[in-house]
Design an enzyme around this catalytic site. Structure first.
Site, short mmCIF file in Angstrom:
data_model
loop_
_atom_site.label_atom_id
_atom_site.label_comp_id
_atom_site.label_asym_id
_atom_site.label_seq_id
_atom_site.Cartn_x
_atom_site.Cartn_y
_atom_site.Cartn_z
N TYR A 101 0.86 -1.19 0.00
CA TYR A 101 0.00 0.00 0.00
C TYR A 101 0.89 1.23 0.00
CZ TYR A 101 -3.10 3.67 1.75
OH TYR A 101 -3.80 4.84 1.90
N GLU A 188 -3.42 7.43 -3.98
CA GLU A 188 -3.36 6.17 -3.23
C GLU A 188 -3.29 5.00 -4.21
OE1 GLU A 188 -5.95 4.97 0.41
OE2 GLU A 188 -6.96 4.18 -1.38
#
Length: 380
Positions: A101, A188
């Site tokens: 991530y 993101e």
């Protein structure tokens, strides 16, 4: 401004050299079957500006052209978190070894950019932060120092990224550069995947840009996802008014975005529910009748707060517009005024003489009266 996955990848990530899968955007089952012929086994992904698409059934694999057609047919037209699916992205399937991530956002507490990285990719990052906070690395960026590959290496040091060891810092540094270049509020990537062939690829991307920076990003702004609007919101836009319809029962009419938001906060503080955001600062005060009609057209509105605070703008000019509009529309909901600043004596007189209503000395008192009336109490 929010961006669909395909736009974020094609317009931002790929031009910056961040690897993304081959993909084709499709708006029909037939187009999906045709795209399969070029891509082979693929993932069919709903294109909506929201997360948790997989959990909602909006991301499915397809291993044949017929399957691509069938899956696309099922996903197109779905509603995911209030967003209707009009297009799907077909992307080549990836053999994933590990999922990471990565994100760049603003930490409002420190007023600094924040770089986030975790080896727990492919999961809800909120859950990771809550249950395994040590699995989420954070780096607050000093604007003068910046964030380069060396800083990124320090951030991921000791995480044993294996074959991704060299690529991840480069991608993190590139993401930080991008966030400034495109005025991003959030970039993101989840997951940022290490594939079996050794490549690190962005399998998904969430991108949000600062609306006020649209003039600096004209081409990128054109690729932003269309925001779903109610009929009243679209009518407001057509008249040059920023109107946001909410599910509360206390209507709001104020001058300036800051005062409008403050009024909404006070309504909530007093136990009420604001029914809208709509400010009539600047030249918008000339559209008082349209603004008032928009607010009162929301069927949930049971009372109205009019809150004017004048500095450069004169409250008497704004009050005159509202009083005139009120007489023309003749609404039946109780209205409560709070007026302060430049021209307030004249404005109070206009409301008193024109509508027979006495404005409140304090904004909180006007709001409390509106909340009380909206909940069924007698107007006071």
């Amino acid at each position: 401004m929010n961006f669909l996955e395909h736009a974020a990848k094609a317009k931002v990530l790929a031009p910056a050299g961040i690897p993304v899968p081959r993909g084709i955007l499709c708006d029909s089952p037939e187009a999906a079957a045709t795209a399969f012929a070029e891509l082979g086994p693929c993932m069919v992904k709903a294109q909506v500006p929201t997360g948790k698409r997989g959990k909602a059934g909006g991301i499915k694999p397809a291993n044949t052209a017929d399957e691509a057609r069938t899956v696309a047919e099922r996903i197109l037209g779905m509603s995911i978190d209030g967003h209707r699916v009009h297009t799907v992205l077909l992307e080549e399937q990836a053999r994933i070894e590990r999922e990471f991530y990565a994100a760049i956002l603003t930490d409002f507490g420190s007023r600094k950019p924040l770089v986030l990285f975790s080896t727990e990719g492919g999961m809800d990052i909120e859950e990771v932060a809550a249950t395994r906070p040590d699995a989420l690395r954070r780096h607050l960026v000093d604007a003068d120092a910046g964030f380069d590959t060396q800083a990124a290496r320090a951030l991921v040091a000791g995480l044993d990224l294996g074959a991704a060891e060299a690529q991840v810092p480069e991608i993190l540094a590139a993401l930080y550069r991008l966030s400034g270049e495109v005025d991003a509020e959030l970039i993101e990537i989840n997951p940022l995947a290490l594939l079996a062939d050794g490549r690190v690829v962005a399998l998904d991307c969430k991108l949000t840009l600062d609306d006020s920076a649209a003039f600096r990003q004209p081409e990128l702004a054109m690729a932003a996802a269309a925001e779903p609007m109610t009929k009243l919101e679209q009518e407001g836009l057509d008249h040059g008014l920023k109107f946001i319809q909410l599910d509360g029962n206390v209507g709001v009419l104020a001058n300036g975005a800051g005062l409008t938001m403050t009024t909404m906060d006070v309504i909530s503080h007093c136990g009420g529910r604001p029914a809208n955001f709509l400010e009539i600062g600047g030249e918008a005060y000339t559209k008082s009748e349209t603004a008032l009609r928009l607010v009162l057209s929301n069927p949930g509105v049971k009372s109205l707060v009019v809150n004017f605070c004048g500095a450069f703008a004169r409250t008497d000019v704004m009050a005159e517009g509202v009083v005139t509009a009120w007489k023309r529309l003749n609404p039946q909901v109780p209205v409560f005024f709070s007026i302060h600043g430049t021209g307030e004596d004249e404005a109070v007189r206009l409301v008193r003489d024109g509508l027979g209503i006495e404005p409140f000395d304090l904004m909180e008192d006007a709001v409390q009266a509106a909340v009380h009336a909206a909940e069924g109490g007698a107007a006071r």
